[in-house]
Design a protein around this motif. Structure first.
Motif, PDB file in Angstrom:
ATOM      1  N   CYS A  75       0.832  -1.210   0.000  1.00  0.00           N
ATOM      2  CA  CYS A  75       0.000   0.000   0.000  1.00  0.00           C
ATOM      3  C   CYS A  75       0.862   1.253   0.000  1.00  0.00           C
ATOM      4  O   CYS A  75       1.775   1.387   0.814  1.00  0.00           O
ATOM      5  CB  CYS A  75      -0.873   0.038   1.254  1.00  0.00           C
ATOM      6  SG  CYS A  75      -2.363  -0.924   1.075  1.00  0.00           S
ATOM      7  N   PHE A  76       0.552   2.153  -0.894  1.00  0.00           N
ATOM      8  CA  PHE A  76       1.178   3.477  -0.913  1.00  0.00           C
ATOM      9  C   PHE A  76       0.169   4.480  -0.376  1.00  0.00           C
ATOM     10  O   PHE A  76      -1.039   4.330  -0.582  1.00  0.00           O
ATOM     11  CB  PHE A  76       1.547   3.876  -2.350  1.00  0.00           C
ATOM     12  CG  PHE A  76       2.620   3.034  -2.978  1.00  0.00           C
ATOM     13  CD1 PHE A  76       3.946   3.435  -2.948  1.00  0.00           C
ATOM     14  CD2 PHE A  76       2.302   1.842  -3.618  1.00  0.00           C
ATOM     15  CE1 PHE A  76       4.948   2.668  -3.545  1.00  0.00           C
ATOM     16  CE2 PHE A  76       3.293   1.066  -4.217  1.00  0.00           C
ATOM     17  CZ  PHE A  76       4.613   1.476  -4.176  1.00  0.00           C
ATOM     18  N   TYR A  77       0.648   5.528   0.313  1.00  0.00           N
ATOM     19  CA  TYR A  77      -0.244   6.582   0.793  1.00  0.00           C
ATOM     20  C   TYR A  77       0.514   7.900   0.791  1.00  0.00           C
ATOM     21  O   TYR A  77       1.750   7.910   0.821  1.00  0.00           O
ATOM     22  CB  TYR A  77      -0.793   6.241   2.189  1.00  0.00           C
ATOM     23  CG  TYR A  77       0.264   6.100   3.247  1.00  0.00           C
ATOM     24  CD1 TYR A  77       0.942   4.903   3.423  1.00  0.00           C
ATOM     25  CD2 TYR A  77       0.595   7.179   4.061  1.00  0.00           C
ATOM     26  CE1 TYR A  77       1.926   4.777   4.388  1.00  0.00           C
ATOM     27  CE2 TYR A  77       1.585   7.059   5.024  1.00  0.00           C
ATOM     28  CZ  TYR A  77       2.240   5.863   5.191  1.00  0.00           C
ATOM     29  OH  TYR A  77       3.219   5.735   6.139  1.00  0.00           O
ATOM     30  N   PRO A  78      -0.221   9.032   0.733  1.00  0.00           N
ATOM     31  CA  PRO A  78       0.443  10.334   0.529  1.00  0.00           C
ATOM     32  C   PRO A  78       1.389  10.751   1.647  1.00  0.00           C
ATOM     33  O   PRO A  78       2.451  11.304   1.360  1.00  0.00           O
ATOM     34  CB  PRO A  78      -0.717  11.317   0.399  1.00  0.00           C
ATOM     35  CG  PRO A  78      -1.880  10.486  -0.025  1.00  0.00           C
ATOM     36  CD  PRO A  78      -1.682   9.153   0.642  1.00  0.00           C
ATOM     37  N   GLY A  79       1.017  10.544   2.899  1.00  0.00           N
ATOM     38  CA  GLY A  79       1.951  11.014   3.923  1.00  0.00           C
ATOM     39  C   GLY A  79       1.520  10.689   5.336  1.00  0.00           C
ATOM     40  O   GLY A  79       0.332  10.574   5.638  1.00  0.00           O
ATOM     41  N   ASP A  80       2.513  10.549   6.218  1.00  0.00           N
ATOM     42  CA  ASP A  80       2.242  10.334   7.637  1.00  0.00           C
ATOM     43  C   ASP A  80       1.503  11.541   8.207  1.00  0.00           C
ATOM     44  O   ASP A  80       1.680  12.665   7.728  1.00  0.00           O
ATOM     45  CB  ASP A  80       3.566  10.170   8.406  1.00  0.00           C
ATOM     46  CG  ASP A  80       4.273   8.863   8.046  1.00  0.00           C
ATOM     47  OD1 ASP A  80       3.666   8.025   7.370  1.00  0.00           O
ATOM     48  OD2 ASP A  80       5.439   8.707   8.462  1.00  0.00           O
TER      49      ASP A  80
ATOM     50  N   SER B   2       5.324   5.283   2.152  1.00  0.00           N
ATOM     51  CA  SER B   2       5.172   6.688   1.781  1.00  0.00           C
ATOM     52  C   SER B   2       6.569   7.280   1.652  1.00  0.00           C
ATOM     53  O   SER B   2       7.564   6.609   1.946  1.00  0.00           O
ATOM     54  CB  SER B   2       4.370   7.466   2.830  1.00  0.00           C
ATOM     55  OG  SER B   2       5.163   7.703   3.977  1.00  0.00           O
ATOM     56  N   VAL B  43       2.694   5.145  -9.113  1.00  0.00           N
ATOM     57  CA  VAL B  43       1.813   5.841  -8.178  1.00  0.00           C
ATOM     58  C   VAL B  43       2.415   7.146  -7.640  1.00  0.00           C
ATOM     59  O   VAL B  43       1.748   7.868  -6.907  1.00  0.00           O
ATOM     60  CB  VAL B  43       1.425   4.945  -6.974  1.00  0.00           C
ATOM     61  CG1 VAL B  43       0.688   3.707  -7.452  1.00  0.00           C
ATOM     62  CG2 VAL B  43       2.650   4.551  -6.160  1.00  0.00           C
ATOM     63  N   VAL B  50       4.453  13.338  -3.570  1.00  0.00           N
ATOM     64  CA  VAL B  50       3.897  12.292  -2.695  1.00  0.00           C
ATOM     65  C   VAL B  50       3.361  11.134  -3.535  1.00  0.00           C
ATOM     66  O   VAL B  50       3.175  11.253  -4.747  1.00  0.00           O
ATOM     67  CB  VAL B  50       2.757  12.827  -1.792  1.00  0.00           C
ATOM     68  CG1 VAL B  50       3.254  13.921  -0.871  1.00  0.00           C
ATOM     69  CG2 VAL B  50       1.562  13.307  -2.628  1.00  0.00           C
ATOM     70  N   GLU B  51       3.092  10.013  -2.845  1.00  0.00           N
ATOM     71  CA  GLU B  51       2.515   8.847  -3.519  1.00  0.00           C
ATOM     72  C   GLU B  51       0.985   8.970  -3.516  1.00  0.00           C
ATOM     73  O   GLU B  51       0.401   9.446  -2.545  1.00  0.00           O
ATOM     74  CB  GLU B  51       2.869   7.547  -2.762  1.00  0.00           C
ATOM     75  CG  GLU B  51       4.237   7.514  -2.132  1.00  0.00           C
ATOM     76  CD  GLU B  51       5.310   6.893  -3.019  1.00  0.00           C
ATOM     77  OE1 GLU B  51       5.196   7.005  -4.254  1.00  0.00           O
ATOM     78  OE2 GLU B  51       6.262   6.333  -2.456  1.00  0.00           O
ATOM     79  N   ASN B  52       0.358   8.532  -4.601  1.00  0.00           N
ATOM     80  CA  ASN B  52      -1.095   8.366  -4.594  1.00  0.00           C
ATOM     81  C   ASN B  52      -1.424   7.103  -3.804  1.00  0.00           C
ATOM     82  O   ASN B  52      -0.539   6.338  -3.430  1.00  0.00           O
ATOM     83  CB  ASN B  52      -1.626   8.265  -6.029  1.00  0.00           C
ATOM     84  CG  ASN B  52      -1.636   9.623  -6.709  1.00  0.00           C
ATOM     85  OD1 ASN B  52      -2.177  10.584  -6.176  1.00  0.00           O
ATOM     86  ND2 ASN B  52      -1.014   9.706  -7.874  1.00  0.00           N
TER      87      ASN B  52
END
Lengths: 84, 130
Positions: A75-80, B2, B43, B50-52
Motif C-alpha cells: 500500500c502506498f499513501y500520501p503522507g504520515d 510513503s 503511483v 507524494v505517492e497516490n
C-alpha cells in the motif's frame, strides 16, 4: 526476512532492485522512463525493491522478493499524519 | 509505504496510530524517499512529491493479481481488499477450476468455467448478487 539496521544519523534508503548505476541511468533517461511505465501489469511479476522500514519499535530493511511464498498487500499513501 | 522517513513513521505510529490500534501498526511501515519505488509502480506524483493511494495484491509467486490507485482525498475500502484476497486464494486453491462471479463472498456460489456454463450463467447468478 527483515534485517535490523544500526541506529545512526544517515537516513537509510532503498529503491528498485536491479536499478542501473547513476551514470548509466542518466544517459538512458528517456528509455528508462518508457520502460518504467510498462512495468505494472496484472498477471506479471511485481518489480522487486528494497526499502527501509519501521516495525514494532525497530528500524529494519525489507526486500519484496523475501516474501515469495506469501500473499503481500503493498500500500502506498500520501503522507504520515494525514487524514483519510 | 510513503515518502516519509522511518523516523517520521516511528513518530506517527507511537504518537497517533498506537492510539487507534492496540500495540501500534502490525505491519512494516516502508519508506520510499524520493518516490523511487512509487515511480516504478506508477503511483508517485512527481509534481506533488507524494505517492497516490496505490494498493497492489501480490501472490506467493510474486505476480501482481490486482491493483487500485486513488488520488489522495478518497480513502480505500479495506473490506473490499480482503474480499479480493479471499477470492484470489480460492482460485489458487482450486487451480482455476472455480471462478468467483461479481459480488462473491466467502461461502457464496462460485462458477465452474467450461462449455456447460456457456449461456447458463443467468440460471444461477442474479443481478442482485453483484
Amino acid at each position: 526476512m527483515a534485517e535490523k539496521l544500526e541506529a545512526g544519523c544517515a537516513r537509510p534508503t532503498g529503491g528498485p532492485v536491479g536499478e542501473p548505476p547513476p551514470d548509466e541511468q542518466q544517459s538512458q533517461q528517456p528509455a528508462m522512463t518508457k520502460e518504467v511505465q510498462k512495468m505494472i501489469h496484472v498477471g506479471k511479476k511485481a518489480p522487486d525493491f528494497t526499502a527501509p522500514a519501521y516495525y514494532k519499535g525497530e528500524f529494519t530493511s525489507i526486500k519484496l522478493s523475501d516474501y515469495l511464498g506469501k500473499w503481500v498487500v503493498l500500500c502506498f499513501y500520501p503522507g504520515d499524519f494525514t487524514f483519510v | 509505504m510513503s515518502v516519509d522517513s522511518v523516523f517520521v513513521h516511528k513518530m506517527w505510529n507511537d504518537h497517533e496510530l498506537a492510539k487507534m490500534v492496540k500495540g501500534g501498526v502490525p505491519f512494516h511501515m516502508l519508506s520510499d524517499g524520493g518516490g523511487k519505488v512509487g515511480t516504478v509502480y506508477g503511483v508517485y506524483d512527481e509534481a506533488a512529491g507524494v505517492e497516490n493511494r496505490g494498493r497492489f495484491l501480490i501472490d506467493p509467486d510474486g505476480v501482481i493479481q490486482g491493483y487500485e490507485v486513488l488520488t489522495p482525498p478518497v480513502g480505500r475500502n479495506v473490506g473490499e481488499t480482503i474480499r479480493q484476497i479471499q477470492a484470489f486464494q480460492l482460485i489458487r486453491a482450486t487451480k482455476g477450476a472455480e471462478a468467483t462471479p461479481s459480488g462473491w463472498r466467502p461461502g457464496k456460489l462460485t462458477l465452474k468455467p467450461g462449455p456447460d456454463l456457456v449461456g447458463k450463467v443467468w440460471e444461477v447468478w442474479k443481478t442482485d448478487m453483484a
